[in-house]
Design a protein around this motif. Sequence first.
Motif, PDB file in Angstrom:
ATOM      1  N   ASN A 265       0.838  -1.194   0.000  1.00 51.20           N
ATOM      2  CA  ASN A 265       0.000   0.000   0.000  1.00 51.20           C
ATOM      3  C   ASN A 265       0.876   1.248   0.000  1.00 51.20           C
ATOM      4  OD1 ASN A 265       0.844   0.468   2.691  1.00 51.20           O
ATOM      5  ND2 ASN A 265      -0.944  -0.588   3.538  1.00 51.20           N
ATOM      6  N   ARG A 266       0.250   2.396  -0.111  1.00 56.95           N
ATOM      7  CA  ARG A 266       0.991   3.651  -0.233  1.00 56.95           C
ATOM      8  C   ARG A 266       1.676   4.056   1.068  1.00 56.95           C
ATOM      9  NH1 ARG A 266      -3.347   7.185  -3.810  1.00 56.95           N
ATOM     10  NH2 ARG A 266      -2.799   6.297  -5.858  1.00 56.95           N
ATOM     11  N   ALA A 267       1.235   3.442   2.178  1.00 55.38           N
ATOM     12  CA  ALA A 267       1.877   3.736   3.460  1.00 55.38           C
ATOM     13  C   ALA A 267       3.204   3.011   3.608  1.00 55.38           C
ATOM     14  CB  ALA A 267       0.942   3.358   4.605  1.00 55.38           C
ATOM     15  N   GLY A 268       3.559   2.181   2.626  1.00 59.97           N
ATOM     16  CA  GLY A 268       4.828   1.464   2.663  1.00 59.97           C
ATOM     17  C   GLY A 268       4.729   0.056   3.208  1.00 59.97           C
ATOM     18  N   GLU A 269       3.533  -0.404   3.594  1.00 58.34           N
ATOM     19  CA  GLU A 269       3.376  -1.764   4.113  1.00 58.34           C
ATOM     20  C   GLU A 269       3.535  -2.769   2.972  1.00 58.34           C
ATOM     21  OE1 GLU A 269       0.129  -4.491   6.616  1.00 58.34           O
ATOM     22  OE2 GLU A 269      -0.413  -2.485   5.907  1.00 58.34           O
ATOM     23  N   ARG A 270       4.259  -3.845   3.241  1.00 57.20           N
ATOM     24  CA  ARG A 270       4.433  -4.920   2.274  1.00 57.20           C
ATOM     25  C   ARG A 270       4.189  -6.258   2.970  1.00 57.20           C
ATOM     26  NH1 ARG A 270       4.352  -0.924  -0.233  1.00 57.20           N
ATOM     27  NH2 ARG A 270       5.760  -0.175  -1.871  1.00 57.20           N
ATOM     28  N   VAL A 271       3.436  -7.138   2.325  1.00 59.49           N
ATOM     29  CA  VAL A 271       3.159  -8.464   2.871  1.00 59.49           C
ATOM     30  C   VAL A 271       3.353  -9.488   1.766  1.00 59.49           C
ATOM     31  CG1 VAL A 271       1.448 -10.016   3.908  1.00 59.49           C
ATOM     32  CG2 VAL A 271       1.455  -7.575   4.512  1.00 59.49           C
ATOM     33  N   ARG A 272       4.229 -10.459   2.029  1.00 55.03           N
ATOM     34  CA  ARG A 272       4.372 -11.603   1.114  1.00 55.03           C
ATOM     35  C   ARG A 272       3.712 -12.807   1.769  1.00 55.03           C
ATOM     36  NH1 ARG A 272       6.893 -12.318  -3.450  1.00 55.03           N
ATOM     37  NH2 ARG A 272       8.262 -10.719  -4.304  1.00 55.03           N
ATOM     38  N   MET A 273       2.768 -13.402   1.069  1.00 49.91           N
ATOM     39  CA  MET A 273       2.041 -14.548   1.594  1.00 49.91           C
ATOM     40  C   MET A 273       2.323 -15.747   0.689  1.00 49.91           C
ATOM     41  SD  MET A 273      -0.194 -15.469   3.982  1.00 49.91           S
ATOM     42  CE  MET A 273      -0.822 -13.857   4.476  1.00 49.91           C
ATOM     43  N   PRO A 274       3.097 -16.735   1.171  1.00 49.92           N
ATOM     44  CA  PRO A 274       3.389 -17.900   0.326  1.00 49.92           C
ATOM     45  C   PRO A 274       2.125 -18.712   0.056  1.00 49.92           C
ATOM     46  CG  PRO A 274       4.141 -18.271   2.568  1.00 49.92           C
ATOM     47  CD  PRO A 274       3.712 -16.841   2.508  1.00 49.92           C
ATOM     48  N   ALA A 275       2.112 -19.409  -1.063  1.00 48.87           N
ATOM     49  CA  ALA A 275       0.975 -20.274  -1.390  1.00 48.87           C
ATOM     50  C   ALA A 275       1.031 -21.535  -0.538  1.00 48.87           C
ATOM     51  CB  ALA A 275       1.009 -20.638  -2.867  1.00 48.87           C
ATOM     52  N   PHE A 276      -0.132 -22.099  -0.248  1.00 48.62           N
ATOM     53  CA  PHE A 276      -0.187 -23.384   0.428  1.00 48.62           C
ATOM     54  C   PHE A 276       0.234 -24.472  -0.553  1.00 48.62           C
ATOM     55  CE2 PHE A 276      -3.130 -20.728   2.810  1.00 48.62           C
ATOM     56  CZ  PHE A 276      -2.778 -21.022   4.131  1.00 48.62           C
ATOM     57  N   SER A 277       0.964 -25.455  -0.056  1.00 50.30           N
ATOM     58  CA  SER A 277       1.480 -26.523  -0.912  1.00 50.30           C
ATOM     59  C   SER A 277       0.418 -27.610  -1.083  1.00 50.30           C
ATOM     60  CB  SER A 277       2.750 -27.124  -0.296  1.00 50.30           C
ATOM     61  OG  SER A 277       3.260 -28.153  -1.127  1.00 50.30           O
ATOM     62  N   VAL A 278      -0.185 -27.654  -2.266  1.00 50.12           N
ATOM     63  CA  VAL A 278      -1.188 -28.667  -2.593  1.00 50.12           C
ATOM     64  C   VAL A 278      -0.958 -29.114  -4.032  1.00 50.12           C
ATOM     65  CG1 VAL A 278      -2.921 -27.718  -1.002  1.00 50.12           C
ATOM     66  CG2 VAL A 278      -2.857 -26.937  -3.382  1.00 50.12           C
ATOM     67  N   ARG A 279      -1.548 -30.246  -4.397  1.00 48.39           N
ATOM     68  CA  ARG A 279      -1.439 -30.743  -5.770  1.00 48.39           C
ATOM     69  C   ARG A 279      -2.555 -30.137  -6.611  1.00 48.39           C
ATOM     70  NH1 ARG A 279      -3.668 -34.494  -9.046  1.00 48.39           N
ATOM     71  NH2 ARG A 279      -2.331 -35.383 -10.651  1.00 48.39           N
ATOM     72  N   ALA A 280      -2.187 -29.406  -7.656  1.00 49.87           N
ATOM     73  CA  ALA A 280      -3.169 -28.755  -8.515  1.00 49.87           C
ATOM     74  C   ALA A 280      -3.792 -29.746  -9.485  1.00 49.87           C
ATOM     75  CB  ALA A 280      -2.528 -27.617  -9.291  1.00 49.87           C
ATOM     76  N   VAL A 281      -5.115 -29.768  -9.517  1.00 45.96           N
ATOM     77  CA  VAL A 281      -5.868 -30.573 -10.477  1.00 45.96           C
ATOM     78  C   VAL A 281      -6.415 -29.689 -11.593  1.00 45.96           C
ATOM     79  CG1 VAL A 281      -7.921 -32.031 -10.779  1.00 45.96           C
ATOM     80  CG2 VAL A 281      -6.473 -32.313  -8.756  1.00 45.96           C
ATOM     81  N   ASP A 282      -6.897 -28.494 -11.229  1.00 42.48           N
ATOM     82  CA  ASP A 282      -7.478 -27.565 -12.193  1.00 42.48           C
ATOM     83  C   ASP A 282      -7.417 -26.170 -11.579  1.00 42.48           C
ATOM     84  OD1 ASP A 282      -8.970 -26.091 -13.973  1.00 42.48           O
ATOM     85  OD2 ASP A 282     -10.744 -27.379 -13.914  1.00 42.48           O
ATOM     86  N   THR A 283      -6.647 -25.269 -12.199  1.00 42.77           N
ATOM     87  CA  THR A 283      -6.470 -23.928 -11.634  1.00 42.77           C
ATOM     88  C   THR A 283      -7.533 -22.935 -12.104  1.00 42.77           C
ATOM     89  OG1 THR A 283      -4.951 -23.306 -13.425  1.00 42.77           O
ATOM     90  CG2 THR A 283      -3.977 -24.227 -11.411  1.00 42.77           C
ATOM     91  N   THR A 284      -8.491 -23.392 -12.908  1.00 34.15           N
ATOM     92  CA  THR A 284      -9.546 -22.506 -13.377  1.00 34.15           C
ATOM     93  C   THR A 284     -10.249 -21.848 -12.196  1.00 34.15           C
ATOM     94  OG1 THR A 284      -9.922 -23.953 -15.286  1.00 34.15           O
ATOM     95  CG2 THR A 284     -11.630 -22.350 -14.787  1.00 34.15           C
TER      96      THR A 284
END
Length: 330
Positions: free
Chosen positions: A252-271
């Motif tokens: 955001n413009r206030a300078g806050e940064r957040v990195r959120m890693p993805a949960f580790s799962v097996r993808a069947v369909d990313t639609t």
Amino acid sequence: MVRPGNRRVVYDAPAPLAAPFNRRDGHYGPVTMVTVFGSCNMDLVAYVATPPRRGETVHGRAFSTVPGGKGANQAIAAARAAANTRFLGAVGDDGFGSRIRAELGDSGVDTAGLRTVEGHSGTAHIVVDDDGGNSIIVVGGANDTVDRLHDGDAEAIADSDCLLLQLETPLRGASEAAEVAARNGVRVILTPAPAEPVPESLLSNVDLLVPNEHEAAVLTGESDPERALPALLESVPEVVVTLGDQGVFYGNRAGERVRMPAFSVRAVDTTAAGDTFVGVLAAALARGTDITRALRRGSAAAALSIQRKGASGSMPVEDDIHEFLERATD
């Protein structure tokens, strides 16, 4: 309450000493409403080992027709995450339109603002490969008539806590919806997809922009999300760049940064994984959830959705998200 970016101010009544019971969604706290203005399609999905190249014909192993569209998907995701949700858009007077309306209603979405117009409903022609990746061709159909607000739309938007927009309907309609939201202190979240330049007349009324890496690059010319994010923050107060299996990156413009890693799962369909994320994120933010927890809830919902086939049918309900997050913290 000062809106993000200090662009407009809304004065709230003092909060009660005890949060009331919200009879519309079964939670304690203020009544909230997420409104989605946008697209709905019938998804025509073919499953293949490897997608065809130009001029090539390949054998598919399965086919399905599933109601979808970025707008409808986001509405269903928000509703299944226990948010009061309404949808504003259009379907055709065909069998696809009837199925789309029924799917939205069965998922708990208010469809009073879903118009039926003459002609065919929108369609999305989707190829899903064995790695869970997809490519999509969208034919607008009735969605092309969502080029302005119709009777009751402005009132519905003004009576909302959050407005979700996408770019599968004409820009004129989305811009008008965002302007009404801005005048009434309603938080505007835009998914800039399909990727195309977004006019300042729309961006100036957006509070939170949620592009994926490709869309962020189209908007800024920067392929690196670390460089794209500050460029996007020149136009909007908050940005979440979705990074697929690498998670999400918020700033955001206030300078806050957040990195959120993805949960580790097996993808069947990313639609519709991105739409699931946005719908659940909006539901959480509408309830006043802080951004880090809201991002985590959206990421959990997306992780659950990619383990199932289809778009709207793959989206988790509130209990699924809660249980998934409990297991993830054990």
